[in-house]
Design a protein around this motif. Sequence first.
Motif, PDB file in Angstrom:
ATOM      1  N   GLY A   9     -42.756 -83.872 -71.297  1.00  0.00           N
ATOM      2  CA  GLY A   9     -42.060 -83.081 -70.287  1.00  0.00           C
ATOM      3  C   GLY A   9     -40.576 -83.364 -70.215  1.00  0.00           C
ATOM      4  O   GLY A   9     -39.767 -82.451 -70.051  1.00  0.00           O
ATOM      5  N   SER A  10     -40.182 -84.602 -70.371  1.00  0.00           N
ATOM      6  CA  SER A  10     -38.758 -84.938 -70.279  1.00  0.00           C
ATOM      7  C   SER A  10     -37.964 -84.447 -71.496  1.00  0.00           C
ATOM      8  O   SER A  10     -36.736 -84.493 -71.485  1.00  0.00           O
ATOM      9  CB  SER A  10     -38.567 -86.442 -70.101  1.00  0.00           C
ATOM     10  N   TYR A  11     -38.643 -83.952 -72.521  1.00  0.00           N
ATOM     11  CA  TYR A  11     -37.974 -83.434 -73.706  1.00  0.00           C
ATOM     12  C   TYR A  11     -37.851 -81.915 -73.689  1.00  0.00           C
ATOM     13  O   TYR A  11     -37.394 -81.316 -74.655  1.00  0.00           O
ATOM     14  CB  TYR A  11     -38.707 -83.878 -74.976  1.00  0.00           C
ATOM     15  N   THR A  12     -38.295 -81.261 -72.591  1.00  0.00           N
ATOM     16  CA  THR A  12     -38.205 -79.811 -72.477  1.00  0.00           C
ATOM     17  C   THR A  12     -37.364 -79.452 -71.259  1.00  0.00           C
ATOM     18  O   THR A  12     -37.313 -80.204 -70.283  1.00  0.00           O
ATOM     19  CB  THR A  12     -39.598 -79.167 -72.334  1.00  0.00           C
ATOM     20  N   THR A  13     -36.714 -78.304 -71.319  1.00  0.00           N
ATOM     21  CA  THR A  13     -35.870 -77.897 -70.191  1.00  0.00           C
ATOM     22  C   THR A  13     -36.694 -77.550 -68.966  1.00  0.00           C
ATOM     23  O   THR A  13     -36.206 -77.648 -67.847  1.00  0.00           O
ATOM     24  CB  THR A  13     -34.977 -76.696 -70.570  1.00  0.00           C
ATOM     25  N   MET A  14     -37.950 -77.142 -69.153  1.00  0.00           N
ATOM     26  CA  MET A  14     -38.820 -76.828 -68.019  1.00  0.00           C
ATOM     27  C   MET A  14     -39.519 -78.071 -67.476  1.00  0.00           C
ATOM     28  O   MET A  14     -40.223 -78.013 -66.484  1.00  0.00           O
ATOM     29  CB  MET A  14     -39.842 -75.767 -68.426  1.00  0.00           C
ATOM     30  N   GLY A  52     -35.275 -78.449 -76.836  1.00  0.00           N
ATOM     31  CA  GLY A  52     -36.346 -78.369 -75.848  1.00  0.00           C
ATOM     32  C   GLY A  52     -36.317 -77.137 -74.976  1.00  0.00           C
ATOM     33  O   GLY A  52     -37.149 -76.985 -74.097  1.00  0.00           O
ATOM     34  N   SER A  53     -35.367 -76.220 -75.221  1.00  0.00           N
ATOM     35  CA  SER A  53     -35.350 -75.009 -74.410  1.00  0.00           C
ATOM     36  C   SER A  53     -36.371 -74.016 -74.959  1.00  0.00           C
ATOM     37  O   SER A  53     -36.677 -74.007 -76.152  1.00  0.00           O
ATOM     38  CB  SER A  53     -33.953 -74.389 -74.385  1.00  0.00           C
ATOM     39  N   THR A  58     -48.343 -78.180 -75.421  1.00  0.00           N
ATOM     40  CA  THR A  58     -49.760 -78.286 -75.080  1.00  0.00           C
ATOM     41  C   THR A  58     -50.122 -79.744 -74.800  1.00  0.00           C
ATOM     42  O   THR A  58     -49.291 -80.635 -74.883  1.00  0.00           O
ATOM     43  CB  THR A  58     -50.643 -77.776 -76.233  1.00  0.00           C
ATOM     44  N   PHE A  59     -51.381 -79.956 -74.545  1.00  0.00           N
ATOM     45  CA  PHE A  59     -51.841 -81.306 -74.228  1.00  0.00           C
ATOM     46  C   PHE A  59     -52.525 -81.981 -75.419  1.00  0.00           C
ATOM     47  O   PHE A  59     -53.241 -82.935 -75.250  1.00  0.00           O
ATOM     48  CB  PHE A  59     -52.782 -81.262 -73.024  1.00  0.00           C
ATOM     49  N   HIS A  60     -52.293 -81.474 -76.626  1.00  0.00           N
ATOM     50  CA  HIS A  60     -52.955 -82.051 -77.799  1.00  0.00           C
ATOM     51  C   HIS A  60     -51.984 -82.264 -78.954  1.00  0.00           C
ATOM     52  O   HIS A  60     -52.309 -82.022 -80.096  1.00  0.00           O
ATOM     53  CB  HIS A  60     -54.101 -81.147 -78.253  1.00  0.00           C
ATOM     54  N   HIS A  66     -38.393 -85.722 -82.362  1.00  0.00           N
ATOM     55  CA  HIS A  66     -37.172 -85.289 -81.700  1.00  0.00           C
ATOM     56  C   HIS A  66     -36.022 -85.638 -82.626  1.00  0.00           C
ATOM     57  O   HIS A  66     -35.767 -86.811 -82.898  1.00  0.00           O
ATOM     58  CB  HIS A  66     -37.026 -86.000 -80.351  1.00  0.00           C
ATOM     59  N   ILE A  67     -35.351 -84.607 -83.107  1.00  0.00           N
ATOM     60  CA  ILE A  67     -34.348 -84.788 -84.151  1.00  0.00           C
ATOM     61  C   ILE A  67     -32.949 -84.715 -83.556  1.00  0.00           C
ATOM     62  O   ILE A  67     -32.615 -83.755 -82.863  1.00  0.00           O
ATOM     63  CB  ILE A  67     -34.518 -83.723 -85.250  1.00  0.00           C
ATOM     64  N   ALA A  68     -32.135 -85.711 -83.836  1.00  0.00           N
ATOM     65  CA  ALA A  68     -30.746 -85.737 -83.385  1.00  0.00           C
ATOM     66  C   ALA A  68     -29.976 -84.583 -84.021  1.00  0.00           C
ATOM     67  O   ALA A  68     -30.236 -84.195 -85.153  1.00  0.00           O
ATOM     68  CB  ALA A  68     -30.090 -87.068 -83.746  1.00  0.00           C
TER      69      ALA A  68
END
Length: 76
Positions: A9-14, A52-53, A58-60, A66-68
Amino acid sequence: RCQRDVPLGSYTTMEVGGPARYLLEVQTLNQLSWGLDFAEKEHLPVLILGGGSNLLVTFHVRLASHIAHRVVHEVV
């Protein structure tokens, strides 16, 4: 850096997303190559995270990467 069971979650804008079994934070092309090799050996599907926008996770998720931004520029 590779972490286990990381909420995405912290890697997405939502700020919504389930956990990834593995999260690989990539700073170099070598790290990206290592992560893709690891995923192939372990038969893990890969989710590439950019900024992340416009992303709902999903949960799986098995392996998220996460690429710089500088790595993306090296590839392009």
